[in-house]
Design an enzyme around this catalytic site. Sequence first.
Site, PDB file in Angstrom:
ATOM      1  N   HIS A   1     -13.146  12.272 -68.975  1.00 40.04           N
ATOM      2  CA  HIS A   1     -13.197  11.478 -70.197  1.00 40.04           C
ATOM      3  C   HIS A   1     -12.111  10.438 -70.139  1.00 40.04           C
ATOM      4  O   HIS A   1     -10.980  10.710 -69.744  1.00 40.04           O
ATOM      5  CB  HIS A   1     -13.051  12.371 -71.421  1.00 40.04           C
ATOM      6  CG  HIS A   1     -14.224  13.272 -71.596  1.00 40.04           C
ATOM      7  ND1 HIS A   1     -14.257  14.553 -71.102  1.00 40.04           N
ATOM      8  CD2 HIS A   1     -15.441  13.049 -72.145  1.00 40.04           C
ATOM      9  CE1 HIS A   1     -15.436  15.081 -71.359  1.00 40.04           C
ATOM     10  NE2 HIS A   1     -16.186  14.199 -71.989  1.00 40.04           N
TER      11      HIS A   1
ATOM     12  N   HIS B   1     -17.504   9.114 -71.422  1.00 40.49           N
ATOM     13  CA  HIS B   1     -17.759  10.310 -70.603  1.00 40.49           C
ATOM     14  C   HIS B   1     -18.250   9.820 -69.263  1.00 40.49           C
ATOM     15  O   HIS B   1     -19.018   8.868 -69.218  1.00 40.49           O
ATOM     16  CB  HIS B   1     -18.921  11.153 -71.136  1.00 40.49           C
ATOM     17  CG  HIS B   1     -18.901  11.476 -72.580  1.00 40.49           C
ATOM     18  ND1 HIS B   1     -18.402  12.658 -73.040  1.00 40.49           N
ATOM     19  CD2 HIS B   1     -19.341  10.806 -73.659  1.00 40.49           C
ATOM     20  CE1 HIS B   1     -18.552  12.709 -74.352  1.00 40.49           C
ATOM     21  NE2 HIS B   1     -19.117  11.599 -74.760  1.00 40.49           N
TER      22      HIS B   1
ATOM     23  N   ASP C   1     -16.641  16.388 -64.510  1.00 43.15           N
ATOM     24  CA  ASP C   1     -16.535  15.643 -65.756  1.00 43.15           C
ATOM     25  C   ASP C   1     -15.232  14.862 -65.820  1.00 43.15           C
ATOM     26  O   ASP C   1     -14.233  15.247 -65.210  1.00 43.15           O
ATOM     27  CB  ASP C   1     -16.534  16.669 -66.898  1.00 43.15           C
ATOM     28  CG  ASP C   1     -17.181  16.127 -68.137  1.00 43.15           C
ATOM     29  OD1 ASP C   1     -17.538  14.944 -68.160  1.00 43.15           O
ATOM     30  OD2 ASP C   1     -17.314  16.911 -69.108  1.00 43.15           O
TER      31      ASP C   1
ATOM     32  N   LYS D   1     -25.228   3.586 -71.881  1.00 46.11           N
ATOM     33  CA  LYS D   1     -24.801   4.266 -70.655  1.00 46.11           C
ATOM     34  C   LYS D   1     -25.381   3.610 -69.415  1.00 46.11           C
ATOM     35  O   LYS D   1     -26.333   2.831 -69.491  1.00 46.11           O
ATOM     36  CB  LYS D   1     -25.240   5.726 -70.689  1.00 46.11           C
ATOM     37  CG  LYS D   1     -26.757   5.903 -70.695  1.00 46.11           C
ATOM     38  CD  LYS D   1     -27.154   7.356 -70.473  1.00 46.11           C
ATOM     39  CE  LYS D   1     -28.666   7.523 -70.528  1.00 46.11           C
ATOM     40  NZ  LYS D   1     -29.118   8.871 -70.246  1.00 46.11           N
TER      41      LYS D   1
ATOM     42  N   ARG E   1     -25.585  26.259 -70.629  1.00 42.09           N
ATOM     43  CA  ARG E   1     -26.603  25.741 -71.540  1.00 42.09           C
ATOM     44  C   ARG E   1     -27.825  26.615 -71.448  1.00 42.09           C
ATOM     45  O   ARG E   1     -28.201  27.048 -70.365  1.00 42.09           O
ATOM     46  CB  ARG E   1     -26.970  24.298 -71.160  1.00 42.09           C
ATOM     47  CG  ARG E   1     -25.788  23.373 -71.283  1.00 42.09           C
ATOM     48  CD  ARG E   1     -26.180  21.953 -70.968  1.00 42.09           C
ATOM     49  NE  ARG E   1     -24.991  21.110 -70.949  1.00 42.09           N
ATOM     50  CZ  ARG E   1     -24.982  19.830 -70.611  1.00 42.09           C
ATOM     51  NH1 ARG E   1     -26.103  19.244 -70.276  1.00 42.09           N
ATOM     52  NH2 ARG E   1     -23.861  19.140 -70.622  1.00 42.09           N
TER      53      ARG E   1
ATOM     54  N   CYS F   1     -16.261  17.884 -73.577  1.00 38.57           N
ATOM     55  CA  CYS F   1     -15.615  16.818 -74.354  1.00 38.57           C
ATOM     56  C   CYS F   1     -14.721  17.308 -75.494  1.00 38.57           C
ATOM     57  O   CYS F   1     -13.586  16.832 -75.619  1.00 38.57           O
ATOM     58  CB  CYS F   1     -16.623  15.827 -74.914  1.00 38.57           C
ATOM     59  SG  CYS F   1     -18.287  15.987 -74.306  1.00 38.57           S
TER      60      CYS F   1
ATOM     61  N   GLN G   1     -19.699  20.729 -64.198  1.00 35.42           N
ATOM     62  CA  GLN G   1     -19.775  19.270 -64.221  1.00 35.42           C
ATOM     63  C   GLN G   1     -18.520  18.691 -63.597  1.00 35.42           C
ATOM     64  O   GLN G   1     -17.420  19.191 -63.834  1.00 35.42           O
ATOM     65  CB  GLN G   1     -19.836  18.773 -65.666  1.00 35.42           C
ATOM     66  CG  GLN G   1     -21.117  19.103 -66.384  1.00 35.42           C
ATOM     67  CD  GLN G   1     -21.098  18.541 -67.792  1.00 35.42           C
ATOM     68  OE1 GLN G   1     -20.174  18.780 -68.561  1.00 35.42           O
ATOM     69  NE2 GLN G   1     -22.117  17.780 -68.122  1.00 35.42           N
TER      70      GLN G   1
END
Length: 578
Positions: A325, A451, A323, A405, A303, A274, A321
């Site tokens: 945005h 996200h 991902d 979410k 991570r 992000c 990911q």
Amino acid sequence: MEKSEKLAMIRHSMAHVMAEAVLEIFPDAQIAIGPSIENGFYYDFDLPRTLTEADLLDITERMKAIINSDRKFVRSVVSRDEAKEVFKNQKYKLELIDSIPEGEEVSLYNQGAFTDLCRGPHVESTKDLNADAFKLLSVAGAYWRGDEKRPMLQRIYGTAWENPKELRLYLDHLADIEKRDHRKLGKELDLFSLHEEAGPGLVYWHPRGARIRQVIEDFWRKEHYENGYEMVYTPHVGKSWLWETSGHLGFYKDSMYPPMEMDNMDYYTKPMNCPFHIMIYQNSKKSYRDLPCRWAELGTVYRYEKAGALHGLMRVRGFTQDDAHLFVTPDQMEDEIIEVLRFSLHMLHSFGFNEIHAYISTKPEKSVGDVEKWNAATEALKKAVEKEGLKYDIDEGGGAFYGPKIDLKIKDAIGREWQLSTVQFDFNLPERFGLTFVDKDGVEKQPYMIHRALLGSIERFFGVLLEHYAGAFPPWLAPEQVAIIPVAEVANDYAKEIERKLRKDGIRTVSDLSNERMNAKIRKAQQMKIPYMLILGEKEMGAGTVSVRYRNGKQAFGLSYDAFLAEIKAKIESKEQL
RNA sequence: GCCAAAGUAGCUCAGUGGUAGAGCAGCUCCCUCGUAAUGAGCAGGUCGUGAGUCCGAUUCUCACCUUUGGCUCCA
């Protein structure tokens, strides 16, 4: 009575029977709690020594004896003091008694020599349990009350059913799970590996696995472009400033890889994408005309997961990911959410997941962002889910502090649920980074930031897919779609010719020209779960045809090349399973 | 991180206080075969790492690393 209630009662009663059996062996054992759980039960004990496999057999035998002795489960209601007297030597029970809210009655259940603090209900007598319909499965460590600062207890897990047939079905199900284990299949099918000596939780994709990943990613990109997204690429590391601003160093530091120092600055590998997408957003002043921005990236993040949490591809330390945005105006927010959800479902369906359940998580007590925003966002989520006709549950107060979410969970081929997609509002980062856009009225306003990941992580998604299909991927995903098997050496040239043609026509093809017998080659291809085998011998050579052996054992003889190509292309196009 | 179990050939596993064995895979040779394993031979391991006990350790002890099943957290 509902079957599930009955089973819960049986399992809970089994837990008591097990506790009694354990106390027969260890009269001084401290007992904690023993509930029924999905498919079974457990009981936690504080014991003078570690349990062994032999102990489980011993406990099992004693349980059978108890069950067959027809002991009644007798309920009694007592005062707190009486209860404390009964459990004066059981420190965990004493703690539990103190935690029962005032005004709630304290009840005991007794069967034979065993009395437990328990809300119930239970079966009437141990004879209502079936001594041949339970099995103790494993012993594991578990913290008292799940708190890692409290003592570690020994937990015995068991499964229990109404009758031996149900038990057998469940044990078969467990065997099926083991057969589908993605770690096992990953090895057998030569898809990926992990190397302890090179770093735990880091995945190596082998050619066959990489092929599948490539197909997934190509499809993913194509769909994203079609659905109005743009692709971005961002770095893997960033200065600490970025992570301080995002708040990760405050809240998330324990899960990040430690910093690398360079030029007197700390750089961190990214645990999330992000902040980088935000840098792109901030690169120029944004107008309402620029929004919505839909930026997607297959972003690889790192991570630090606790060593004990690592599990094959499902839980790793480095993962990619899928991902994206979305930066949107308040007006666009609702439509965008509806669109994201529709897109998610389309993607999941494409991979063969058709049973999907949504979970909406709403505002927790501690949160950022004003209530109006929370309400608007939550309403939009609900509306989207309802519009798609999805079944959903609401986890009140279960959202992250920075926004509500939706999580989507799919059911796999053997009924297990996996969380894949997640769509998450973020009221925190726009504030922290001071994101704005200039609205029609010339006023700078804050955009909504969303996200979302559809597949979650590519690694985990791949693991789920692998287990879902038990390694037998549908043709569009199969790393090798066709295996060419010449009957004997004379057909090798013909095999090569067909292979060339298929490759040229975009079919992933391998041919086996080894000097094995045809049967052995078929076996090999079958074990690699290749969907189509072309068996080529003198007959085919002479007629210029191919014979097909399908993964499911069916056969077709004397097809023309074009007929076969059309057939396999149609299957690939439709994404159907063979 | 904690509790427990495990780590022996590329894989699956056996085994032992006197420096190891099978099947499969690999390599070589034989076979050229019609829908799930042709046969024979060869090669392959400092028994996870480090220390300790012992005349001697892969085996016993300890520490560490990793894996597995859980606890916790989560994609």
